[in-house]
Design an enzyme around this catalytic site. Sequence first.
Site, PDB file in Angstrom:
ATOM      1  N   LYS A  94     -15.793  53.489  65.432  1.00 49.87           N
ATOM      2  CA  LYS A  94     -16.974  53.913  64.760  1.00 49.87           C
ATOM      3  C   LYS A  94     -16.726  55.404  64.062  1.00 49.87           C
ATOM      4  O   LYS A  94     -15.905  56.076  65.005  1.00 49.87           O
ATOM      5  CB  LYS A  94     -18.230  54.102  65.723  1.00 49.87           C
ATOM      6  CG  LYS A  94     -18.839  52.886  66.027  1.00 49.87           C
ATOM      7  CD  LYS A  94     -20.131  52.897  67.018  1.00 49.87           C
ATOM      8  CE  LYS A  94     -20.678  51.570  67.339  1.00 49.87           C
ATOM      9  NZ  LYS A  94     -21.382  50.877  66.040  1.00 49.87           N
TER      10      LYS A  94
ATOM     11  N   ARG B  79     -22.495  40.402  70.406  1.00 53.22           N
ATOM     12  CA  ARG B  79     -22.640  39.046  70.094  1.00 53.22           C
ATOM     13  C   ARG B  79     -21.613  38.258  70.836  1.00 53.22           C
ATOM     14  O   ARG B  79     -21.921  37.137  71.013  1.00 53.22           O
ATOM     15  CB  ARG B  79     -22.829  38.720  68.448  1.00 53.22           C
ATOM     16  CG  ARG B  79     -21.470  38.771  67.690  1.00 53.22           C
ATOM     17  CD  ARG B  79     -21.831  38.779  66.487  1.00 53.22           C
ATOM     18  NE  ARG B  79     -22.434  40.097  65.883  1.00 53.22           N
ATOM     19  CZ  ARG B  79     -22.845  40.335  64.643  1.00 53.22           C
ATOM     20  NH1 ARG B  79     -22.392  39.214  63.698  1.00 53.22           N
ATOM     21  NH2 ARG B  79     -23.215  41.472  64.285  1.00 53.22           N
TER      22      ARG B  79
HETATM   23  N1  BES Z   1     -24.021  48.532  69.266  1.00 54.20           N
HETATM   24  C1  BES Z   1     -24.204  48.390  67.976  1.00 54.20           C
HETATM   25  C2  BES Z   1     -25.336  48.153  66.953  1.00 54.20           C
HETATM   26  C3  BES Z   1     -26.260  49.571  66.934  1.00 54.20           C
HETATM   27  C4  BES Z   1     -26.063  50.323  65.890  1.00 54.20           C
HETATM   28  C5  BES Z   1     -27.182  49.553  68.060  1.00 54.20           C
HETATM   29  C6  BES Z   1     -26.914  51.431  65.817  1.00 54.20           C
HETATM   30  C7  BES Z   1     -27.962  51.103  68.000  1.00 54.20           C
HETATM   31  C8  BES Z   1     -27.835  51.643  66.762  1.00 54.20           C
HETATM   32  C9  BES Z   1     -23.312  46.924  67.606  1.00 54.20           C
HETATM   33  O1  BES Z   1     -22.340  46.641  68.511  1.00 54.20           O
HETATM   34  C10 BES Z   1     -22.414  47.310  66.292  1.00 54.20           C
HETATM   35  O2  BES Z   1     -21.657  47.991  66.058  1.00 54.20           O
HETATM   36  N2  BES Z   1     -22.876  46.370  65.193  1.00 54.20           N
HETATM   37  C11 BES Z   1     -22.233  46.517  63.814  1.00 54.20           C
HETATM   38  C12 BES Z   1     -21.811  45.160  63.560  1.00 54.20           C
HETATM   39  C13 BES Z   1     -21.139  45.013  62.298  1.00 54.20           C
HETATM   40  C14 BES Z   1     -19.712  45.430  62.645  1.00 54.20           C
HETATM   41  C15 BES Z   1     -21.018  43.520  61.852  1.00 54.20           C
HETATM   42  C16 BES Z   1     -23.244  47.146  63.258  1.00 54.20           C
HETATM   43  O3  BES Z   1     -24.484  46.994  63.175  1.00 54.20           O
HETATM   44  O4  BES Z   1     -22.854  47.734  61.998  1.00 54.20           O
HETATM   45 MN    MN Z   2     -20.540  47.631  68.192  1.00 51.99          MN
END
Ligand code: BES
Ligand code: MN
Length: 492
Positions: A272, A346
Amino acid sequence: MSPSVALGSHDPLTESADALVVCVFSGALAEHPTLRALDRTLGGALLAHAKTVEFEGKPEQLLDLPTLGRLKAPRLLLAGLGAADEISPSRLRSVLASAVRAVQNAKTVSLVLPREDIDLRTVGEGIGLGAYRFDKYFTAERRPKTTLTKVSVHLPSNKAPADAKKALALGGEISAAVALARDSVNEPPNVVNPEALAKLAREIAKDNQLRIKVLDKKGILAAGMNLHYAVGQGSENEPRFIHLTYAPRKKKKKIVFVGKGLTFDSGGLCIKPAPGMGDMKSDMGGAAAVLGLMAAVSSLRPELEVHGIVGAAENMPDGSAYRPADVFKSLEGKTVEIINTDAEGRLVLADALCYAARLKPDLIVDAATLTGAALIALGKTCSAFYTATDELARTLEGAARDAGELFWRMPLLDELGEGLKSDVADLKHTGDRYGGSITAALFLREFVGKTPWIHCDIAGPALSDRARGIVPKGGTGHAVLTFINLLERLSD
Ligand code: BES
Ligand code: MN
Ligand code: ZN
């Protein structure tokens, strides 16, 4: 520590306390017996001042006044409840939390309720939720000078209903369960790692006579939870699978709650960006909700078998981390091609949901800070939920309303499932960027079989950037109150 809450025995106007809080319905302030008595004591200044500043008792409206030595309590706070005929459990809880937060530097508080028939469990909840603080890492002058230790609750007649003590105590226990969820989100990720979540679960099991099973890294692999294992394999802090069980003698149904427990989500190799990465300490918000619920369940004693499952891991990049293009066989049997290592939640949930389905429950409910897309869709304060069963949707909506938490139903759009087809495995684990919360739900659906199921994407409300009503800044414990109410509805 949350304050002790008990029914007051003295006249609230002569009781010694650091603050006197009076809850009032909107309109007709001049007819309110307590306000009239206070107005006389304050030489007529109270009602006049309320008029000047337009305090009308609207919901969440607060009026904070010094009492200039005319009252035992040096400070008086009026808290507006809104119209008497519109009072609801969620409004009452919220106003009490706001009022208690406003007088948080008082050591002792006397609280006057507006009516005899006010639900004291909700009062206990509101007080405990408003008194919540996370200050354990402050030292020296950053430590709070005072903390709220005692609240005495007064009914207009000063006559307590028979079950008053029990109701206030239950409210306190429920707010403590929410506080447990908030604390575990607020704790830094160098403290709350997967083993720390397991340790917390063991403590909850001990305190509440629950059964507990914990699988470590080896155990997760041996059980065939290869997706969960893959997510955790890039971290020194090894993954844990946690299973708590509450099994009363009489049980009408079996309900399984599953929580995403990513104690830190760096994104893994698909790392990230730095801004906001720290917020990913809250990526165990779903696990926190499930653990909070399991901490409350022995106080509620529902005639239900309740299971709490947490898939705990840390998503980190290193030489042994899982990578895009890897293929793993899930516990359920389907093979999964990894697309983006940041869609780790997931994967952990897929194996946990399959494990849950094998318990043959009447219902599975999962909670996960799963997608940024849920935030884009519904904002920071509302959870997205999914279910194929309309009746379950209505039940969850009712539970959320009474709990004062926002949940909005989203559709399981089959068309978007196309995006999850892989060229090398049964499934890809991410689809199109558009509708990202929906495709995540569709992926999870592949692992619950025919079991009735509700999926809650709590990515927004797990963390709050400001305090409002029952919600503090930081970890919120979101979903604990809704799940408690859901259990009560299912056991009725
Ligand atoms: N934990 C994150 C989702 C999240 C984002 C929670 C902001 C709280 C605040 C999750 O693991 C994630 O990174 N999801 C990605 C999925 C994508 C790579 C398909 C997302 O939502 O960007
Ligand atoms: Mn994630
Ligand atoms: Zn995540």
